[in-house]
Design a protein around this motif. Sequence first.
Motif, PDB file in Angstrom:
ATOM      1  N   ILE A 157       1.685   6.768  -6.861  1.00 13.62           N
ATOM      2  CA  ILE A 157       0.632   7.718  -7.220  1.00 13.62           C
ATOM      3  C   ILE A 157       1.121   9.145  -7.008  1.00 13.62           C
ATOM      4  CG2 ILE A 157      -1.634   8.620  -6.531  1.00 13.62           C
ATOM      5  CD1 ILE A 157      -2.422   5.699  -5.982  1.00 13.62           C
ATOM      6  N   CYS A 158       1.759   9.384  -5.876  1.00 18.47           N
ATOM      7  CA  CYS A 158       2.276  10.719  -5.562  1.00 18.47           C
ATOM      8  C   CYS A 158       3.317  11.161  -6.586  1.00 18.47           C
ATOM      9  CB  CYS A 158       2.867  10.712  -4.155  1.00 18.47           C
ATOM     10  SG  CYS A 158       3.572  12.291  -3.647  1.00 18.47           S
TER      11      CYS A 158
ATOM     12  N   CYS B 196     -10.034   7.595   1.357  1.00 16.81           N
ATOM     13  CA  CYS B 196     -10.519   7.191   0.034  1.00 16.81           C
ATOM     14  C   CYS B 196      -9.429   6.638  -0.855  1.00 16.81           C
ATOM     15  CB  CYS B 196     -11.200   8.370  -0.658  1.00 16.81           C
ATOM     16  SG  CYS B 196     -12.612   8.993   0.266  1.00 16.81           S
ATOM     17  N   THR B 197      -8.187   6.895  -0.547  1.00 23.30           N
ATOM     18  CA  THR B 197      -7.113   6.364  -1.378  1.00 23.30           C
ATOM     19  C   THR B 197      -6.293   5.328  -0.614  1.00 23.30           C
ATOM     20  OG1 THR B 197      -7.002   8.430  -2.615  1.00 23.30           O
ATOM     21  CG2 THR B 197      -5.120   6.949  -2.816  1.00 23.30           C
TER      22      THR B 197
ATOM     23  N   PHE C 111      -6.857   1.309  -0.822  1.00 21.30           N
ATOM     24  CA  PHE C 111      -5.814   0.423  -1.356  1.00 21.30           C
ATOM     25  C   PHE C 111      -5.446  -0.658  -0.341  1.00 21.30           C
ATOM     26  CE2 PHE C 111      -4.165   3.687  -4.559  1.00 21.30           C
ATOM     27  CZ  PHE C 111      -4.670   2.988  -5.631  1.00 21.30           C
TER      28      PHE C 111
ATOM     29  N   THR D   6       0.836  -1.204   0.000  1.00 12.43           N
ATOM     30  CA  THR D   6       0.000   0.000   0.000  1.00 12.43           C
ATOM     31  C   THR D   6       0.870   1.253   0.000  1.00 12.43           C
ATOM     32  OG1 THR D   6      -1.723  -1.198   1.191  1.00 12.43           O
ATOM     33  CG2 THR D   6      -1.858   1.204   1.208  1.00 12.43           C
TER      34      THR D   6
ATOM     35  N   VAL E 111      -7.197  11.584   0.800  1.00 11.84           N
ATOM     36  CA  VAL E 111      -5.941  10.841   0.678  1.00 11.84           C
ATOM     37  C   VAL E 111      -5.910   9.660   1.639  1.00 11.84           C
ATOM     38  CG1 VAL E 111      -3.453  10.978   1.098  1.00 11.84           C
ATOM     39  CG2 VAL E 111      -4.588  12.746  -0.245  1.00 11.84           C
TER      40      VAL E 111
ATOM     41  N   GLY F  58       0.930   4.141  -2.881  1.00 10.40           N
ATOM     42  CA  GLY F  58       0.744   5.553  -2.558  1.00 10.40           C
ATOM     43  C   GLY F  58       1.910   6.402  -3.059  1.00 10.40           C
TER      44      GLY F  58
END
Length: 120
Positions: free
Chosen positions: A14-15, A48-49, A53, A7, A45, A11
């Motif tokens: 994505i960042c 929801c993200t 995940f 995870t 963040v 993250g």
Amino acid sequence: MATLALTGLQGLLICLGCLLLAGLNGGLPALPRQPAFWGDILFLVLLCTLFAFFAMNYALRHSSATRVALLTGSEPVFGALFAVLWLGETLSASSWLGGLLMVAASLWAVRPGRLQTATA
């Protein structure tokens, strides 16, 4: 790889991807200074993200390969149905056909009694 580490890697990617896209488009726009905006961003963040995940990675790790294939193969269809039923979006005939083909392919891939052959 541990679920939490996976995870974290997702993250981070994505960042970095978002920062790369922002850099290619002239940098970040002026960001608001209102605390409500940053509270909303923090909520999106973290829950929801990142939590989504983590929950998905955890569930997939504890599921069978058949369930994982069915879930990940049909996930975009559920997103589209959510948009249609709750948000009032409209889909074209080709979008409905594409969704039907995605579900059919997922069901075909996990059908019982499928012949398993080893390739050398």
